[in-house]
Design an enzyme around this catalytic site. Structure first.
Site, PDB file in Angstrom:
ATOM      1  N   SER A  95       0.889  -1.168   0.000  1.00 16.80           N
ATOM      2  CA  SER A  95       0.000   0.000   0.000  1.00 16.80           C
ATOM      3  C   SER A  95       0.918   1.206   0.000  1.00 16.80           C
ATOM      4  O   SER A  95       1.974   1.170   0.639  1.00 16.80           O
ATOM      5  CB  SER A  95      -0.898   0.017   1.234  1.00 16.80           C
ATOM      6  OG  SER A  95      -0.132   0.207   2.398  1.00 16.80           O
ATOM      7  N   THR A 220      -1.739  -6.003   1.548  1.00 14.13           N
ATOM      8  CA  THR A 220      -2.751  -4.949   1.704  1.00 14.13           C
ATOM      9  C   THR A 220      -2.888  -4.616   3.185  1.00 14.13           C
ATOM     10  O   THR A 220      -2.697  -5.476   4.034  1.00 14.13           O
ATOM     11  CB  THR A 220      -4.094  -5.480   1.173  1.00 14.13           C
ATOM     12  OG1 THR A 220      -3.983  -5.591  -0.231  1.00 14.13           O
ATOM     13  CG2 THR A 220      -5.280  -4.587   1.540  1.00 14.13           C
ATOM     14  N   THR A 238      -4.433  -0.419  -0.627  1.00 10.91           N
ATOM     15  CA  THR A 238      -3.684  -1.475  -1.327  1.00 10.91           C
ATOM     16  C   THR A 238      -3.109  -1.000  -2.649  1.00 10.91           C
ATOM     17  O   THR A 238      -3.578  -0.009  -3.228  1.00 10.91           O
ATOM     18  CB  THR A 238      -4.621  -2.679  -1.612  1.00 10.91           C
ATOM     19  OG1 THR A 238      -3.831  -3.791  -2.084  1.00 10.91           O
ATOM     20  CG2 THR A 238      -5.662  -2.347  -2.679  1.00 10.91           C
ATOM     21  N   ARG A 248      -7.412  -3.036 -13.861  1.00  9.98           N
ATOM     22  CA  ARG A 248      -8.079  -3.905 -12.875  1.00  9.98           C
ATOM     23  C   ARG A 248      -8.211  -3.213 -11.503  1.00  9.98           C
ATOM     24  O   ARG A 248      -7.290  -2.586 -11.011  1.00  9.98           O
ATOM     25  CB  ARG A 248      -7.261  -5.180 -12.732  1.00  9.98           C
ATOM     26  CG  ARG A 248      -7.808  -6.197 -11.716  1.00  9.98           C
ATOM     27  CD  ARG A 248      -7.161  -6.071 -10.376  1.00  9.98           C
ATOM     28  NE  ARG A 248      -7.570  -7.150  -9.471  1.00  9.98           N
ATOM     29  CZ  ARG A 248      -7.392  -7.122  -8.162  1.00  9.98           C
ATOM     30  NH1 ARG A 248      -6.824  -6.097  -7.587  1.00  9.98           N
ATOM     31  NH2 ARG A 248      -7.772  -8.133  -7.407  1.00  9.98           N
ATOM     32  N   THR A 271      -8.683  -8.629   3.096  1.00  7.68           N
ATOM     33  CA  THR A 271      -7.502  -8.761   2.252  1.00  7.68           C
ATOM     34  C   THR A 271      -7.518 -10.135   1.598  1.00  7.68           C
ATOM     35  O   THR A 271      -7.906 -11.115   2.222  1.00  7.68           O
ATOM     36  CB  THR A 271      -6.195  -8.571   3.045  1.00  7.68           C
ATOM     37  OG1 THR A 271      -5.095  -8.788   2.162  1.00  7.68           O
ATOM     38  CG2 THR A 271      -6.076  -9.519   4.229  1.00  7.68           C
ATOM     39  N   GLY A 272      -7.098 -10.189   0.349  1.00 10.33           N
ATOM     40  CA  GLY A 272      -7.100 -11.465  -0.366  1.00 10.33           C
ATOM     41  C   GLY A 272      -7.352 -11.213  -1.835  1.00 10.33           C
ATOM     42  O   GLY A 272      -7.309 -10.065  -2.278  1.00 10.33           O
TER      43      GLY A 272
HETATM   44  N1  ASP Z   1      -7.660  -7.426  -1.987  1.00 10.95           N
HETATM   45  C1  ASP Z   1      -6.610  -6.815  -2.739  1.00 10.95           C
HETATM   46  C2  ASP Z   1      -7.009  -6.771  -4.188  1.00 10.95           C
HETATM   47  O1  ASP Z   1      -7.538  -7.724  -4.684  1.00 10.95           O
HETATM   48  C3  ASP Z   1      -5.311  -7.504  -2.631  1.00 10.95           C
HETATM   49  C4  ASP Z   1      -4.952  -7.973  -1.268  1.00 10.95           C
HETATM   50  O2  ASP Z   1      -5.687  -7.823  -0.329  1.00 10.95           O
HETATM   51  O3  ASP Z   1      -3.888  -8.534  -1.155  1.00 10.95           O
HETATM   52  O4  ASP Z   1      -6.715  -5.793  -4.847  1.00 10.95           O
END
Ligand code: ASP
Length: 356
Positions: A95, A220, A238, A248, A271-272
Site C-alpha cells: 500500500s 494490503t 492497497t 483492474r 484482504t485477499g
Molecule cells: N484485496 C486486494 C485486491 O484484490 C489484494 C490484497 O488484499 O492482497 O486488490
C-alpha cells in the site's frame, strides 16, 4: 500462481484459522482496534527471524498509532487514517510506498474508508501520485458529493484538496519490481520499461524473492476501530495484485466488498484475491449476518471466510470489530499479518495461523 496455490490453501484448510471471539463485556465506550497487513502463504520457518521481527514491529507500531488517537478521545476515522498513513509509508506493505506493480509497470493504488455512525463512505481507485490514498478516500467522503473517484479525476481532486502529491517513483521498490518481472515472465508478457526517476537496477535478494513468491504475501493493509463515542470505522489501502492488467480494480476500494462499517452491526476490512471478495460482498455480508441473523461476529466471519469464500476457492481473510468491542479475525490462508487491542488490554500481534 493462484491455481498452484489453491491446493495448498485447501490442504491447510483443516488448520485454518479462526481466532476465538474476543468479547469485551463492558460496552462500547471503551476503544478497540484491529489491524491487518495482508494474508497469504506465510509459514513459520519460511521467513527469516529478522524479517519476522520487522513485520511484528510494524504491526505493533500500527497499533500504537491507533492507540495514541483513540486514547486521547480521537475518532475512529482519525485512528484509521493515522494507522494507515504509517503502513502506506512502509515499503514492507503493499500500500502506498512498496505497492505492487501493474503489468504496465505502474503503481495503481486503491483505498476506501467508511464511517459506521453515518454510513458515509469514500473510495479511490487507480491513483498513481497520491502519497496517502486513505486520506484521499477520506476527502472524497468528507468533501465531495461522491463515494468513489478513480484515475485522473481522483488525482485532480487530490490536488484541489491539497493532499500530498509525490512522483510515481516514490512508490518504487526493487523487490516489488522484481516480483512483477517474475509474474510477467511466467505469463509470457513483455517487461515494461522502468519508471522515470527510479535508481538503476539494484541487486535483488533472490532468496527473499523466492520467499515472497512462496508466501504469496499480499500486504494490503486495513484497520477497523471503535472510539470512545461508540462509533466504528473501517479503512483499507492497497496496491492491488501483482501484474494486474487493463485497469483492474480489486475489492479494497469497493464499499461492502473490502471495507464496511455500520454501528448497527460491525466494521470489516478484508484482504485477499479481490475478485472473490467482490463477488461475495464479503465485508457487508459479515455485518448483515450479525445484524439480521444474530450471529456472533466470529461465527459470521467464519461462515463467510472459512465456508463460503473457501468453497469458491477464494483466498484471504478479514479483521472485524463490533460496537461492543468484540474483535474477530478469520482467514483461510496459512498466515495473515494482524494485531488487535482493546482499551486497558494487551496488544496482540500475530502472523501465523497457529497463533492466538
Ligand atoms: N484485496 C486486494 C485486491 O484484490 C489484494 C490484497 O488484499 O492482497 O486488490
Amino acid at each position: 500462481m493462484l491455481r498452484f496455490l489453491i491446493p495448498v490453501f485447501l490442504a491447510v484448510g483443516a488448520a485454518c484459522f479462526a481466532s476465538p471471539a474476543m468479547a469485551q463485556s463492558d460496552g462500547g465506550s471503551r476503544w478497540a482496534i484491529v489491524v491487518h497487513g495482508g494474508a497469504g502463504v506465510i509459514e513459520r520457518g519460511a521467513m527469516t527471524p529478522e524479517r519476522e521481527a520487522e513485520y511484528r514491529g510494524a504491526m505493533a507500531a500500527a497499533l500504537a498509532r491507533g492507540e495514541a488517537v483513540l486514547d486521547s478521545d480521537g475518532s475512529a476515522l482519525d485512528a484509521i487514517e493515522a494507522v494507515i498513513h504509517g503502513l502506506e509509508d512502509d515499503p514492507m506493505f503493499n500500500s502506498g510506498r512498496g505497492a505492487v506493480f501493474t503489468a504496465a509497470g505502474r503503481n495503481e493504488l486503491d483505498a476506501s474508508i467508511m464511517d459506521g455512525a453515518t454510513l458515509n463512505a469514500g473510495a479511490v481507485a487507480g491513483v498513481t501520485q497520491v502519497r496517502h490514498p486513505i486520506s484521499l478516500a477520506r476527502a472524497v467522503m468528507d468533501n465531495s458529493r461522491h463515494v468513489m473517484l478513480q484515475g485522473e479525476g481522483a488525482e485532480t481532486f487530490a490536488r484541489e484538496q491539497g493532499l500530498e502529491i509525490v512522483p510515481a517513483a516514490w512508490f518504487f521498490t526493487e523487490r516489488r519490481w522484481a516480483a512483477m518481472e517474475r509474474s510477467l515472465g511466467a505469463m509470457g508478457l513483455a517487461i515494461p520499461p522502468r519508471p522515470d526517476g527510479v535508481p538503476a537496477p539494484a541487486e535483488v535478494d533472490h532468496g527473499e524473492l523466492e520467499r515472497d513468491a512462496r508466501e504469496h504475501r499480499f500486504g494490503t493493509v486495513g484497520v477497523v476501530a471503535l472510539d470512545r463515542a461508540g462509533n466504528i470505522a473501517a479503512g483499507t489501502s492497497t496496491g492491488g495484485t501483482t501484474a494486474k492488467r487493463w485497469g483492474r480494480v480489486g475489492d479494497s476500494p469497493i464499499i461492502g466488498a473490502g471495507t464496511y462499517a455500520n454501528n448497527a452491526s460491525c466494521g470489516v476490512s478484508a484482504t485477499g484475491t479481490g475478485e472473490y471478495f467482490i463477488r461475495l460482498t464479503v465485508a457487508s455480508r459479515i455485518c448483515a449476518l450479525v445484524e439480521l441473523q444474530g450471529l456472533s461476529l466470529q461465527a459470521a466471519a467464519d461462515q463467510v471466510i472459512q465456508d463460503e469464500l473457501t468453497a469458491m476457492e477464494g483466498d484471504g481473510g478479514i479483521v472485524a470489530l463490533t460496537p461492543g468491542g468484540e474483535i474477530a479475525w478469520s482467514f483461510n490462508t496459512p498466515g495473515m499479518y494482524r494485531a488487535r487491542q482493546n482499551e486497558g488490554g494487551d496488544a496482540v500481534v500475530a502472523i501465523y495461523g497457529d497463533e492466538d
